[in-house]
Scaffold this motif. Structure first.
Motif, short mmCIF file in Angstrom:
data_model
loop_
_atom_site.label_atom_id
_atom_site.label_comp_id
_atom_site.label_asym_id
_atom_site.label_seq_id
_atom_site.Cartn_x
_atom_site.Cartn_y
_atom_site.Cartn_z
N PHE A 242 0.84 -1.20 0.00
CA PHE A 242 0.00 0.00 0.00
C PHE A 242 0.87 1.25 0.00
CE2 PHE A 242 -3.16 -3.10 1.25
CZ PHE A 242 -4.30 -2.66 0.60
N ALA A 243 1.92 1.19 -0.81
CA ALA A 243 2.85 2.33 -0.89
C ALA A 243 2.14 3.60 -1.32
CB ALA A 243 3.99 2.00 -1.85
N ASP A 244 1.10 3.46 -2.18
CA ASP A 244 0.35 4.65 -2.61
C ASP A 244 -0.27 5.37 -1.42
OD1 ASP A 244 -1.28 2.45 -2.19
OD2 ASP A 244 -2.62 2.84 -3.88
N VAL A 245 -0.94 4.61 -0.56
CA VAL A 245 -1.57 5.20 0.63
C VAL A 245 -0.50 5.73 1.59
CG1 VAL A 245 -3.06 4.75 2.62
CG2 VAL A 245 -3.56 3.65 0.43
N ASP A 246 0.51 4.90 1.85
CA ASP A 246 1.54 5.27 2.83
C ASP A 246 2.27 6.56 2.44
OD1 ASP A 246 0.83 2.98 4.14
OD2 ASP A 246 2.48 1.77 3.35
N THR A 247 2.58 6.69 1.14
CA THR A 247 3.33 7.87 0.68
C THR A 247 2.50 9.13 0.83
OG1 THR A 247 4.42 6.43 -0.92
CG2 THR A 247 4.69 8.80 -1.24
N LEU A 248 1.23 9.06 0.39
CA LEU A 248 0.35 10.23 0.51
C LEU A 248 0.11 10.59 1.97
CD1 LEU A 248 -2.27 9.37 -2.26
CD2 LEU A 248 -0.76 11.37 -2.25
N ALA A 249 0.02 9.56 2.81
CA ALA A 249 -0.33 9.77 4.22
C ALA A 249 0.71 10.63 4.94
CB ALA A 249 -0.49 8.43 4.93
N GLU A 250 1.92 10.68 4.39
CA GLU A 250 2.96 11.53 5.00
C GLU A 250 2.57 13.00 4.94
OE1 GLU A 250 6.65 10.65 3.05
OE2 GLU A 250 6.51 8.51 3.57
N HIS A 251 1.65 13.34 4.02
CA HIS A 251 1.25 14.74 3.87
C HIS A 251 -0.06 15.07 4.59
CE1 HIS A 251 4.49 15.15 1.03
NE2 HIS A 251 4.06 14.07 0.41
N CYS A 252 -0.64 14.10 5.28
CA CYS A 252 -1.85 14.38 6.06
C CYS A 252 -1.48 15.27 7.25
CB CYS A 252 -2.49 13.09 6.58
SG CYS A 252 -3.19 12.06 5.28
N ARG A 253 -2.43 16.11 7.66
CA ARG A 253 -2.13 17.01 8.78
C ARG A 253 -1.87 16.24 10.07
NH1 ARG A 253 -6.49 21.50 9.61
NH2 ARG A 253 -5.91 21.87 7.45
#
Ligand SMILES: Nc1nc2c(ncn2[C@@H]2O[C@H](COP(=O)(O)OP(=O)(O)OP(=O)(O)O)[C@@H](O)[C@H]2O)c(=O)[nH]1
Ligand SMILES: [Zn+2]
Length: 316
Positions: A242-253
């Motif tokens: 789930f690299a797609d989710v994990d990578t984007l999640a780094e930018h969540c507040r």
């Protein structure tokens, strides 16, 4: 470790016996283990065979497929290693309606063990555009290699073969009935008769409890089938699947963002809602497993302490 060990590979496991092939071009042998080994050998393991012809050592594994064994309520959770020293997982799911959720689960199982994934959508003879479905699923899952194959027409079999270069050990993963064994037969061609039950018999008779067997394909690659898997529980994370989710999640507040309604979420609008729901479901499952495992570790530690205490203070 004793000095004179011959390196050999475990082709199959039986009750207290292992079918083992040494690197030299000798016929495989059915061997027992010497004393207590640190690990129980499993299919795909590299082992050391001593001069007496017994397995005396299990070498460190790279690329393992580990699942949680379906346990009864209240019983401890436990893991089962399905295959060892694997370089590639071919995850199977049948057309016309491949279940993305199952693909994601098996892909996560492989990724958690550090094994790269390729998709094999079977039964493409039943549809017109299997390659499109395969490409779409692969894109959504972030998988580089995906094929639609048919054991009936032979379509896609060569494409799968192109991944199975000499020296590669691949494992077939997928739910029961998704076409794994049929694909094995297609890849083996006429060599099938040399394997299976024929090899598993010896002077003591026939060993019929073949579960997972490592086969050598005509091209020189090794392939492990995993028949009859109904439940593939996760055990130790989802790896890179789930690299797609994990990578984007780094930018969540928020660091603990669940990507639902939180403000400043970078994942919610960018990921397919069904995939996100699948991710959430697997995360919940993993949290549950981790809880159980932590509780068991604590209980084990307790038992150890009590035992130590009783040894140090024997009753007079
Ligand atoms: N039409 C079609 N049917 C297929 C194809 N591949 C497999 N099947 C059928 O699908 C069914 C299941 O295939 P298997 O190979 O036994 O599935 P499996 O994944 O090995 O199942 P388990 O051993 O239970 O894990 C069988 O009836 C096969 O004949 C295919 O390419 N086309
Ligand atoms: Zn978020």
């Amino acid at each position: 470790m004793p000095s004179q060990l011959t390196r050999a590979r475990v082709l199959a496991q039986y009750r207290g016996h292992w079918l083992v092939a040494s690197e030299a071009d000798e016929p495989p042998q059915l061997l027992t283990a010497r004393g207590r080994l640190t690990e129980t050998p499993i299919t795909g393991d590299w082992v050391g065979v001593d001069e007496g012809g017994a397995i005396a050592h299990v070498y460190n594994r790279t690329g393992t497929i580990i699942r949680r064994v379906p346990g009864e309520q209240g019983k401890p959770v436990s893991a089962q290693i399905l295959a060892a020293n694997v370089d590639l997982a071919l995850v199977t799911e049948p057309l016309p309606e491949p279940k993305a959720r199952r693909l994601e689960r098996f892909a996560a199982l492989a990724a958690a063990g550090g094994v790269p994934v390729a998709l094999a959508l079977t039964k493409t003879d039943l549809v017109d555009d299997g390659y499109l479905t395969a490409a779409q699923l692969a894109r959504r899952m972030g998988v580089a290699d995906a094929f639609d194959v048919s054991a009936v027409t032979g379509e896609g079999i060569d494409a799968v073969r192109s991944l199975l270069t000499p020296g590669t050990t691949a494992v077939l993963l997928g739910a029961s009935g998704t076409g794994k064994s049929t694909l094995v037969n297609a890849l083996l061609g006429e060599d099938r008769m040399k394997t299976g039950e024929v090899r598993a018999s010896d002077r003591r008779g026939r060993h019929t409890t073949v579960t997972r067997e490592l086969l050598t394909l005509p091209g020189g690659a090794q392939l492990i089938d995993t028949p009859g898997i109904r439940v593939a529980g996760l055990w130790d994370g989802t790896g890179e699947s789930f690299a797609d989710v994990d990578t984007l999640a780094e930018h969540c507040r928020f660091v603990d963002c669940e990507h639902r309604t939180e403000p400043g979420c970078a994942v919610r609008d960018a990921i397919d809602p069904e995939r996100l729901a699948a991710w959430r479901k697997l995360q919940r499952e993993l949290a549950w497993v981790e809880d159980r495992r932590a509780a068991q570790r604590q209980r084990d530690e307790w038992h150890k302490q009590i035992t130590r205490h009783m040894r140090a203070n024997p009753k007079r």
